[in-house]
Write an enzyme that holds these catalytic residues in place. Structure first.
Site, PDB file in Angstrom:
ATOM      1  N   ILE A  64      69.257  15.954  59.643  1.00 29.07           N
ATOM      2  CA  ILE A  64      70.053  17.074  59.137  1.00 29.07           C
ATOM      3  C   ILE A  64      69.160  18.139  58.540  1.00 29.07           C
ATOM      4  CG2 ILE A  64      72.447  16.361  58.807  1.00 29.07           C
ATOM      5  CD1 ILE A  64      71.808  15.127  56.233  1.00 29.07           C
ATOM      6  N   GLY A  65      67.916  17.861  58.397  1.00 31.00           N
ATOM      7  CA  GLY A  65      67.035  18.909  57.906  1.00 31.00           C
ATOM      8  C   GLY A  65      65.647  18.390  57.653  1.00 31.00           C
ATOM      9  N   GLY A  67      62.716  19.044  55.095  1.00 36.80           N
ATOM     10  CA  GLY A  67      62.349  19.727  53.855  1.00 36.80           C
ATOM     11  C   GLY A  67      60.854  19.736  53.701  1.00 36.80           C
ATOM     12  N   ASP A 180      63.163  21.550  40.533  1.00 34.45           N
ATOM     13  CA  ASP A 180      63.357  22.233  41.822  1.00 34.45           C
ATOM     14  C   ASP A 180      64.820  22.681  41.956  1.00 34.45           C
ATOM     15  OD1 ASP A 180      62.464  23.267  44.204  1.00 34.45           O
ATOM     16  OD2 ASP A 180      62.575  21.389  45.318  1.00 34.45           O
ATOM     17  N   LYS A 182      67.563  24.991  42.762  1.00 32.31           N
ATOM     18  CA  LYS A 182      67.689  26.165  43.632  1.00 32.31           C
ATOM     19  C   LYS A 182      68.994  26.017  44.403  1.00 32.31           C
ATOM     20  CE  LYS A 182      64.969  23.851  47.231  1.00 32.31           C
ATOM     21  NZ  LYS A 182      63.864  23.927  48.170  1.00 32.31           N
TER      22      LYS A 182
HETATM   23  P1  ADP Z   1      65.588  21.789  50.989  1.00 33.75           P
HETATM   24  O1  ADP Z   1      66.347  21.331  49.772  1.00 33.75           O
HETATM   25  O2  ADP Z   1      64.389  22.595  50.608  1.00 33.75           O
HETATM   26  O3  ADP Z   1      66.475  22.481  51.974  1.00 33.75           O
HETATM   27  P2  ADP Z   1      65.530  19.003  51.697  1.00 33.75           P
HETATM   28  O4  ADP Z   1      64.491  18.155  52.317  1.00 33.75           O
HETATM   29  O5  ADP Z   1      65.953  18.636  50.321  1.00 33.75           O
HETATM   30  O6  ADP Z   1      64.998  20.506  51.733  1.00 33.75           O
HETATM   31  O7  ADP Z   1      66.811  19.004  52.613  1.00 33.75           O
HETATM   32  C1  ADP Z   1      66.742  19.218  53.983  1.00 33.75           C
HETATM   33  C2  ADP Z   1      68.149  19.421  54.528  1.00 33.75           C
HETATM   34  O8  ADP Z   1      68.937  18.256  54.356  1.00 33.75           O
HETATM   35  C3  ADP Z   1      68.903  20.558  53.878  1.00 33.75           C
HETATM   36  O9  ADP Z   1      69.593  21.260  54.866  1.00 33.75           O
HETATM   37  C4  ADP Z   1      69.869  19.875  52.971  1.00 33.75           C
HETATM   38  O10 ADP Z   1      71.036  20.652  52.852  1.00 33.75           O
HETATM   39  C5  ADP Z   1      70.138  18.558  53.688  1.00 33.75           C
HETATM   40  N1  ADP Z   1      70.425  17.504  52.693  1.00 33.75           N
HETATM   41  C6  ADP Z   1      69.594  17.063  51.753  1.00 33.75           C
HETATM   42  N2  ADP Z   1      70.160  16.108  50.991  1.00 33.75           N
HETATM   43  C7  ADP Z   1      71.410  15.938  51.463  1.00 33.75           C
HETATM   44  C8  ADP Z   1      72.530  15.104  51.087  1.00 33.75           C
HETATM   45  N3  ADP Z   1      72.483  14.235  50.079  1.00 33.75           N
HETATM   46  N4  ADP Z   1      73.673  15.213  51.821  1.00 33.75           N
HETATM   47  C9  ADP Z   1      73.750  16.085  52.850  1.00 33.75           C
HETATM   48  N5  ADP Z   1      72.746  16.889  53.246  1.00 33.75           N
HETATM   49  C10 ADP Z   1      71.577  16.834  52.570  1.00 33.75           C
HETATM   50 MG    MG Z   2      66.764  19.629  48.860  1.00 35.35          MG
END
Ligand code: ADP
Ligand code: MG
Length: 346
Positions: A64-65, A67, A180, A182
């Site tokens: 889903i992402g 980071g 962090d 944000k």
């Molecule tokens: P950042 O916060 O800088 O976007 P992260 O690694 O924390 O980087 O998150 C990467 C992606 O995963 C983001 O799009 C975030 O919205 C999604 N994400 C992180 N934690 C969760 C969670 N607990 N549930 C759903 N999506 C999440």
């Molecule tokens: Mg995050």
């Protein structure tokens, strides 16, 4: 190594110690001390083990992402979860870094609050380091504000800010710094704020420093405007591990979130990092010229963004200030019969 020893001996020691106490008394005090310390170790590792999720039990679905520090997967572990898999190629051979990870995981265990993501456990066997939390439904404030360009009314902004203050006040009361805060780490689930990624910064930075992205200073885009002057002044290329984070730097970051909610954009929008660093370091605040808000609302922003950290309010204070803000009465519009449709549902 040590981890496994504790786990293997855990039960045996428990049995010997528990069932044969009288028998143990005959032993010399040296032995007694040995048993005691061993028992303590086992107890410690057992209490950690409760949060230790075996990697094989996790099902990982789509990414889903990605980071700063790893990859986030939608996963399953007794239901839907989010799994943050850390990039650990070089983490695994550094004991101190593994200890940092364990320490941070230990802090999440202490959190139980409506406005904080639910920590479910972690995989702590290198090279598999992962953090498992509940999966947030809804979108982040970042997505709402910057991607979808959703407008937040003053009333709605206040409600969101109150919930953030509540969650943050709780973290600080427990001695946890977010480091962090944000809009990307704040989800909105049916009007409820859920804060994620608190206290993860050291881990993220451990990996980030090995896997540098961002510009020449190692600054990921969109990060700078959350940094308080004292942090900006301490910035060194690729060495953000020892930044002087504090409760006050979290409050500064909250100020930026408050600005984004009200203005729909980042402060210092469109300016290069060097210009932002120079201004924030000198105590120049972003212009509030295109901000249409009451004096009270701007005052909150200016207080959070105080150059001197001691002049920034704490979260309980912010919460009470937000609660005292006069609310605009919502005009009832006959074209939006919200209440009617609600009552029809129930
Ligand atoms: P950042 O916060 O800088 O976007 P992260 O690694 O924390 O980087 O998150 C990467 C992606 O995963 C983001 O799009 C975030 O919205 C999604 N994400 C992180 N934690 C969760 C969670 N607990 N549930 C759903 N999506 C999440
Ligand atoms: Mg995050």
């Amino acid at each position: 190594g040590g981890w496994n020893v504790g786990r293997v001996y855990g039960w045996n020691v428990g049995r010997v110690y528990g069932w044969n106490v009288g028998w143990l008394k005959c032993w010399k005090s040296v032995w007694l001390e040995c048993w005691k310390s061993l028992w303590l170790e086992c107890w410690k590792s057992l209490s950690m083990k409760e949060w230790d999720i075996p990697y094989d039990e996790l099902k990982l679905f789509e990414v889903i992402g990605a980071g700063r520090f790893g990859t986030v997967y939608r996963g399953s572990w007794h239901g839907a979860v989010a799994v943050k898999l850390l990039h650990v190629h070089s983490l695994s051979d550094h004991c101190a870094q593994l200890d940092t990870f364990k320490h941070e995981v230990a802090t999440f265990r202490k959190t139980r609050h409506e406005n904080l993501v639910l920590f479910m456990g972690a995989c702590m066997k290198p090279p598999r380091l992962a953090i498992v939390t509940s999966l947030c439904k809804g979108m982040t404030l970042y997505t709402h504000i910057h991607l979808r360009k959703d407008k937040f009314t003053a009333n709605k902004s206040v409600i969101v800010a109150q919930q953030i203050s509540q969650g943050m006040g709780y973290l600080h009361a427990r001695g946890i710094l977010h480091k962090d805060l944000k809009t990307k780490n704040i989800f909105l689930e049916n009007g409820k704020v859920v804060i994620t990624d608190f206290g993860l910064f050291s881990v993220t930075k451990l990996c980030f420093s090995n896997n540098a992205r961002g510009d020449s200073l190692g600054i990921p885009p969109g990060w700078l405007c959350y940094l308080a002057p004292e942090l900006v002044r301490a910035l060194r290329p690729h060495a953000s591990l020892h930044l002087p984070f504090s409760k006050c730097t979290d409050v500064y970051a909250f100020g930026t979130v408050w600005y984004e909610l009200l203005c729909g954009e980042y402060p210092f929008k469109g300016q290069p990092p060097e210009a932002i660093i120079w201004q924030v370091g000198k105590g120049v605040k972003p212009s509030l010229a295109n901000m249409q808000a009451s004096r009270d609302i701007k005052d909150i922003l200016m207080l959070c963004w105080s150059y001197r950290s001691s002049e920034r309010p704490d979260f309980p204070h912010l919460l009470s200030t937000l609660e005292k803000l006069p609310r605009k009465r919502l005009a009832r519009s006959p074209s939006h019969p919200v209440h009617l449709s609600r009552s029809a549902d129930s």
